[in-house]
Design a protein around this motif. Structure first.
Motif, PDB file in Angstrom:
ATOM      1  N   ILE A   1     -21.492   2.865  21.897  1.00  0.00           N
ATOM      2  CA  ILE A   1     -22.668   3.491  21.251  1.00  0.00           C
ATOM      3  C   ILE A   1     -22.903   4.868  21.867  1.00  0.00           C
ATOM      4  N   VAL A   2     -22.791   4.925  23.201  1.00  0.00           N
ATOM      5  CA  VAL A   2     -23.022   6.196  23.906  1.00  0.00           C
ATOM      6  C   VAL A   2     -22.001   7.238  23.455  1.00  0.00           C
ATOM      7  N   LYS A   3     -20.708   6.819  23.389  1.00  0.00           N
ATOM      8  CA  LYS A   3     -19.659   7.776  22.960  1.00  0.00           C
ATOM      9  C   LYS A   3     -19.930   8.245  21.537  1.00  0.00           C
ATOM     10  N   GLU A   4     -20.281   7.302  20.662  1.00  0.00           N
ATOM     11  CA  GLU A   4     -20.566   7.672  19.265  1.00  0.00           C
ATOM     12  C   GLU A   4     -21.718   8.672  19.190  1.00  0.00           C
ATOM     13  N   ALA A   5     -22.746   8.397  19.981  1.00  0.00           N
ATOM     14  CA  ALA A   5     -23.927   9.285  19.965  1.00  0.00           C
ATOM     15  C   ALA A   5     -23.536  10.695  20.396  1.00  0.00           C
ATOM     16  N   GLU A   6     -22.706  10.778  21.431  1.00  0.00           N
ATOM     17  CA  GLU A   6     -22.302  12.108  21.931  1.00  0.00           C
ATOM     18  C   GLU A   6     -21.491  12.867  20.885  1.00  0.00           C
ATOM     19  N   GLU A   7     -20.590  12.145  20.207  1.00  0.00           N
ATOM     20  CA  GLU A   7     -19.767  12.799  19.176  1.00  0.00           C
ATOM     21  C   GLU A   7     -20.611  13.168  17.953  1.00  0.00           C
ATOM     22  N   LEU A   8     -21.492  12.230  17.555  1.00  0.00           N
ATOM     23  CA  LEU A   8     -22.354  12.490  16.384  1.00  0.00           C
ATOM     24  C   LEU A   8     -23.265  13.688  16.621  1.00  0.00           C
ATOM     25  N   LYS A   9     -23.746  13.797  17.851  1.00  0.00           N
ATOM     26  CA  LYS A   9     -24.636  14.924  18.177  1.00  0.00           C
ATOM     27  C   LYS A   9     -23.913  16.249  17.914  1.00  0.00           C
ATOM     28  N   LYS A  10     -22.604  16.274  18.226  1.00  0.00           N
ATOM     29  CA  LYS A  10     -21.833  17.514  18.021  1.00  0.00           C
ATOM     30  C   LYS A  10     -21.718  17.846  16.533  1.00  0.00           C
ATOM     31  N   ILE A  11     -21.447  16.821  15.699  1.00  0.00           N
ATOM     32  CA  ILE A  11     -21.250  17.152  14.281  1.00  0.00           C
ATOM     33  C   ILE A  11     -22.581  17.293  13.525  1.00  0.00           C
ATOM     34  N   ALA A  12     -23.610  16.573  13.990  1.00  0.00           N
ATOM     35  CA  ALA A  12     -24.907  16.652  13.279  1.00  0.00           C
ATOM     36  C   ALA A  12     -25.663  17.923  13.654  1.00  0.00           C
ATOM     37  N   GLY A  13     -25.488  18.397  14.889  1.00  0.00           N
ATOM     38  CA  GLY A  13     -26.175  19.606  15.347  1.00  0.00           C
ATOM     39  C   GLY A  13     -27.689  19.487  15.207  1.00  0.00           C
ATOM     40  N   GLY A  14     -28.394  20.590  15.427  1.00  0.00           N
ATOM     41  CA  GLY A  14     -29.849  20.642  15.207  1.00  0.00           C
ATOM     42  C   GLY A  14     -30.606  19.546  15.940  1.00  0.00           C
ATOM     43  N   ASP A  15     -31.728  19.141  15.338  1.00  0.00           N
ATOM     44  CA  ASP A  15     -32.590  18.120  15.939  1.00  0.00           C
ATOM     45  C   ASP A  15     -32.031  16.736  15.580  1.00  0.00           C
ATOM     46  N   PHE A  16     -31.224  16.199  16.484  1.00  0.00           N
ATOM     47  CA  PHE A  16     -30.472  14.965  16.203  1.00  0.00           C
ATOM     48  C   PHE A  16     -31.037  13.755  16.952  1.00  0.00           C
ATOM     49  N   TYR A  17     -31.065  12.615  16.242  1.00  0.00           N
ATOM     50  CA  TYR A  17     -31.443  11.330  16.853  1.00  0.00           C
ATOM     51  C   TYR A  17     -30.364  10.308  16.542  1.00  0.00           C
ATOM     52  N   ILE A  18     -29.943   9.573  17.551  1.00  0.00           N
ATOM     53  CA  ILE A  18     -29.038   8.448  17.291  1.00  0.00           C
ATOM     54  C   ILE A  18     -29.909   7.209  17.050  1.00  0.00           C
ATOM     55  N   LYS A  19     -29.635   6.497  15.955  1.00  0.00           N
ATOM     56  CA  LYS A  19     -30.375   5.253  15.673  1.00  0.00           C
ATOM     57  C   LYS A  19     -29.582   4.086  16.260  1.00  0.00           C
ATOM     58  N   ILE A  20     -30.270   3.268  17.023  1.00  0.00           N
ATOM     59  CA  ILE A  20     -29.601   2.140  17.690  1.00  0.00           C
ATOM     60  C   ILE A  20     -30.391   0.862  17.413  1.00  0.00           C
ATOM     61  N   PRO A  21     -29.754  -0.156  16.800  1.00  0.00           N
ATOM     62  CA  PRO A  21     -30.463  -1.419  16.592  1.00  0.00           C
ATOM     63  C   PRO A  21     -30.817  -2.078  17.936  1.00  0.00           C
ATOM     64  N   VAL A  22     -31.969  -2.755  17.977  1.00  0.00           N
ATOM     65  CA  VAL A  22     -32.359  -3.415  19.240  1.00  0.00           C
ATOM     66  C   VAL A  22     -31.464  -4.610  19.510  1.00  0.00           C
ATOM     67  N   SER A  23     -30.880  -4.623  20.709  1.00  0.00           N
ATOM     68  CA  SER A  23     -30.070  -5.735  21.224  1.00  0.00           C
ATOM     69  C   SER A  23     -29.966  -5.423  22.708  1.00  0.00           C
ATOM     70  N   ALA A  24     -29.410  -6.343  23.492  1.00  0.00           N
ATOM     71  CA  ALA A  24     -29.267  -6.054  24.928  1.00  0.00           C
ATOM     72  C   ALA A  24     -28.370  -4.826  25.124  1.00  0.00           C
ATOM     73  N   GLU A  25     -27.242  -4.791  24.390  1.00  0.00           N
ATOM     74  CA  GLU A  25     -26.326  -3.632  24.498  1.00  0.00           C
ATOM     75  C   GLU A  25     -27.036  -2.363  24.018  1.00  0.00           C
ATOM     76  N   GLY A  26     -27.825  -2.516  22.969  1.00  0.00           N
ATOM     77  CA  GLY A  26     -28.555  -1.371  22.421  1.00  0.00           C
ATOM     78  C   GLY A  26     -29.525  -0.802  23.448  1.00  0.00           C
TER      79      GLY A  26
END
Ligand code: G3P
Length: 227
Positions: A68-93
């Motif tokens: 999830i962390v890796k995805e968020a870092e990569e998504l932040k690069k392509i989404a740019g601007g004011d970015f939020y990663i959405k994460i479903p609630v779970s222990a891993e989340g």
């Protein structure tokens, strides 16, 4: 209060941005899949429509914290601007939320159905929590009540995390969460139109036009001022 568009339909997003006071866009894997588009190109197009200052929330498709962390870092690069990663609630989340908090990446904890899920996500470091109103109502729970209690809990415990209510099917649900102090809602583009629709408004405008035209014909104020 923030109104956010829950859609990845670029035509609909463009229209909402043009006419409504919109704070951003939220998506989830279902919403993105519906467009059957190239993922990266779709995100880039949404960002170019909404500009860098509006929020863009994109949901992870991983369920292990490190991924999830890796995805968020990569998504932040392509989404740019004011970015939020959405994460479903779970222990891993929750683990991913606290790691991302440390990295300065903003998080919306999603798929929230209970007050305690919201509390734990907020304490892990989420910036927003997204409870699902209509899905709660559909199981004979009370979406508005859940939102009301989360808002109250955050206030009582001085938690700065905000409630971003999601999953709406009608104007009544949106109005009721606004009345209990919910600071943000994400709604589909059709619901934006329903929020401003009232037959008496249309009737009133038609009557104003008819009265005006009886005296001034089809001339508008600008025509009269220019004469
Ligand atoms: O993005 C989450 C939420 O908005 C889902 O809404 O209509 O699928 O219950 P819905």
């Amino acid at each position: 209060m923030q109104y956010i568009i829950d859609s990845a339909d670029t035509k609909a997003i463009r229209r909402c941005i043009e006419f409504f006071p919109v704070a951003g866009v939220t998506t989830n894997p279902t919403i993105i899949s519906r467009e059957k588009a190239d993922f990266k190109a779709l995100i880039a197009e949404i960002r170019s429509i909404i500009g860098p200052d509006r929020m863009l929330h994109i949901q992870t498709t991983s369920d292990v914290a490190e991924d999830i962390v890796k995805e968020a870092e990569e998504l932040k690069k392509i989404a740019g601007g004011d970015f939020y990663i959405k994460i479903p609630v779970s222990a891993e989340g929750l683990k991913a939320i606290s790691i991302l908090k440390g990295k300065g990446i903003k998080v919306t904890a999603t798929a929230i159905f209970t007050q305690q899920q919201a509390m734990l996500a907020a304490l892990a470091g989420a910036d927003y929590v997204a409870p699902y109103i209509n899905r709660l109502d559909n199981i004979v729970s009370d979406g508005v009540h859940v939102v009301e209690e989360i808002v109250e809990l955050f206030k009582k415990h001085s938690i700065s995390c905000k409630v971003l209510a999601a999953s709406f099917k009608n104007v009544e649900q949106v109005h009721k969460v606004a009345m209990v102090g919910c600071p943000a809602v994400t709604i589909n583009p059709e619901l934006f139109d329903q929020l401003i629709y009232h037959p008496l408004t249309l009737y009133a405008v038609d009557a104003f036009t008819a009265d005006w035209e009886m005296v001034y014909g089809d001339k508008k104020i600008l025509d009269l001022l220019g004469e």
